[in-house]
Each structure stands twice: as C-alpha cells, then as structure tokens.
Design an enzyme around this catalytic site. Sequence first.
Site, PDB file in Angstrom:
ATOM      1  CG  HIS A  31     -23.484 -12.390  -1.040  1.00 44.78           C
ATOM      2  ND1 HIS A  31     -22.428 -11.429  -1.395  1.00 44.78           N
ATOM      3  CD2 HIS A  31     -24.160 -11.671   0.029  1.00 44.78           C
ATOM      4  CE1 HIS A  31     -22.587 -10.278  -0.618  1.00 44.78           C
ATOM      5  NE2 HIS A  31     -23.533 -10.308   0.212  1.00 44.78           N
TER       6      HIS A  31
ATOM      7  CG  ASP B 130     -30.429 -11.206   3.917  1.00 40.88           C
ATOM      8  OD1 ASP B 130     -30.342 -10.244   5.095  1.00 40.88           O
ATOM      9  OD2 ASP B 130     -29.934 -10.864   2.757  1.00 40.88           O
TER      10      ASP B 130
END
Length: 453
Positions: free
Chosen positions: A331, A390
């Site tokens: 991320h 996700d």
Amino acid sequence: MTVTKNEVMNCIRSYSETCEKNGTVEKELFSKYGVKRGLRDLNGKGVLTGVTNISRIESSKMVDGESVPCKGELYYRGYKIENLVDGFQNSGRFGFEETAYLLLFGELPNEEELEEFKQILSTCRRLPKNFVRDVIMKAPSTDVMNSLTRSVLTLASYDKEVSDTSVENVIRQSVELIALFPLLAVYGYHACNHYIKGNSFYIHKPKQELSVSENFLRILRPDKSYTELEAKVLDIAFVLHMEHGGGNNSTFTTRVVTSSGSDTYSTIAAALSSLKGPRHGGANIMVVKMFKDIKKNVKDLTDEKEVKEYLRKILNKQAFDRRGLIYGMGHAVYSISDPRAEIFKRFVEELAVEKGREKDFALYSMIERLAPEVIGEERHIYKGVSANVDFYSGLVYSMLDIPEELYTPMFAIARIVGWSAHRLEEIINAEKIMRPAYISACGYNEYKDITER
C-alpha cells in the site's frame, strides 16, 4: 476528399508516434528540479497539499527523531475504525448509515438522529420518473463505472438548484447521491447484462426500511434473497471503503474540482472517473483474477513451496499478467499492516464457512503470509509489505456472487460518502482554486512558414 477507415487508422498510428516522440519528458529532469513524481518522494511520503478533520491515517511513529513503521491505524473523525465497527456490530446494527452521518457531519448520531437520517436516505432512494428507462436502459455499457458516471451527470438535469454550492444545498445533493448510488450501479449492471450479454432482465425496487447493504443484495439478485451474514459482511465492506484521507487520487480529485467552484454532479463525476482507473479502484478485480490464475497453474494448492515459487514467477513477470505485481499486497501508506484488511479478515473467515469456501480462505491466508517473504527476497523495498483491503474484498465479493463488473462501482457506493465529506470541507474552508506548479522543460523554436517545414 474522403479517406477510408484504414487510411484514418494509419494516420492515427503516425500521430501516435509523433506524440510519443515529442511528449516524452526526460526522467532526469524530475530529479534535477526536485519534482515529486506522483506527489510522493522517493520514500513514498506524500507531498502535503491540505489539512483535513475527516480522517486520519497512521503508519509510522517518531522514535528518537526517526520515522519508524508501525501497525497501521485508521480513524474516522478521530474514532478508531476498529472501535466503530465493533460498536455497531456488537449492538446488531448496520453501520453504513451511522458512519456516513459521522463522516458528513463530524459527530456520531444518537438514536433519534440516526433514525431520522436513515429515513432521509430512504426518502431519497427514488430515481426521477422513467430515469431507468430513458437513461440507464437506452445506453447500456459494458463498463458500469461509465454508466454510473453518465447517470450522475444526467441527474444534474433534474436538479433546479444544480449550481448552488451553498453548504445546505450541497448536503442535500450529497445525501441524495449517497442514497441513489446503489440503484444507479446495480441497474446499470442489469442493463448491460441484458442488452449486451443477452441474459434475463429484471429491475427490483428497494425497500425503504432496509439498510444500504440489504437493498444492494435485494436489487442485485433475481430472487431478492440474502442471509443476515451476507448483508452484515457487505455492510462492513462499505464502511471500510468509505473514506481514506484526502490524499488518495479520487478524493484529491474531488477537492481539486470543488476548489474551482464546480457543481456537485460534475465533481462526483470527476471523482468516479478517477476511481475507475486500474491503479486506483480496480485492484480487487485483479486480485480475483490472479487467484484464478494461481488455481489453474499450481498443482497442489496446499504445498507452500510450490505456491511460493509461483508467486516468485508472478513477481518476476514470468506468470499471470507479466506485470510483476502480486495484487492485494502493499500500500502507498501502510507497511506493517492495513487496519481495514485486519478487520475484514475476521469476518471473511465466517463467511467462507457459510459459503463452503474454506479452501479458498486457506489459500488466501497462505498467500498473505508468503507474498511478503517473496517480495522481500526479490525486491529492494524501503518499507514492509502487507495485505491491503483489496486483498480480501475481492474474495468477499466473489463469495457474495457479485459480478466483477460491479467491484469498482461498489467501491464508489462506499466512497461517495468520503468524497461528499471532503467536498463540504473544501467548500467551508477553501479560499483559492488549487493550482499546482509545473516546470516547463520545452525549449525555444523559431517559427517557420508552412512551406518551409
């Protein structure tokens, strides 16, 4: 004189080559002028472009004057996301409406305020007369995000106060869009599924007394049925995707367009266009596709060594889409952990049991553990790598039998709340249009007459 289609395409290819040749900026110039590409420095730290009270992300702490990675934390209006989720979960409530109220207005609602807000959302959950027939059905698209964006822009035609950017009017417009997004997304999918894919067509009306997640499943499924667990896990998914600071691409887009004085519909359409990009909102689709590829090519999915070696192939551009990415891992902000993924995982396992997908959950858990090891061995990274939100959201959506065409629109159904909160904050506080600076790298040319070129 007219030209053939082939001649047009040949010209376009030539234009493309010319464009690429003259459009390339030397990479060295970014370093020379100290330009932060992607508005992030070499260590991944974002360039400060604003101040917000809406949410807070913590991924590092200062220790002896140095920034040290820490377990990721996410706060909505100062409230830790874990505490918010535990609060409505332990009381048996759906959290979307409560969390939306918090993000929009800055404080948690009491029972009376929450009930009133839920009723307002229910009242706003009605599209203009014949909107589905005249707008959504008449121009179906295989890209539901484009359908959603078109619907939002068309709604502006039904609003007599479309250009009024007062706080009161923008709140009204925002609440209406929050209520309507699930309908616009699902109906857009149904139009595509019928007119383009040739499947059965059905349009279910929402029930005013149901929550956002319940209504989403009701209008999506042919039989309108769903389990309580399905609705609650989806509700949590919406809450976790609702907001993530002002620095993500679509929220920053919201603030940039808002600063220009544009109307709510144009602003949200711009945010949707940003979100639909595969570098932003399409990651969970790629996670699902990657896992399908792994299942197809790894003989023994319980053999950690074999799975790890295939992940290495993916990372080295030898497998899957050959882009060298293990989707769902890493991320831009978090390093040690993404708090949203941590929360999600608690409920994903329970849903996997209900759906008989324990083997899939076991594979996801294994790859969540193995992928950082492979990335650490194969890449020179400046920070740790962990599963992001996700990674598990794709698995959840597949277990809920939600078509891939709706994965990114579902992100939008949640994030419209955060966008609206940031738009309101920008309207209340902004004094200037956002106008970043660019250094020009072009030289100087002498003009030549067309006969001399």
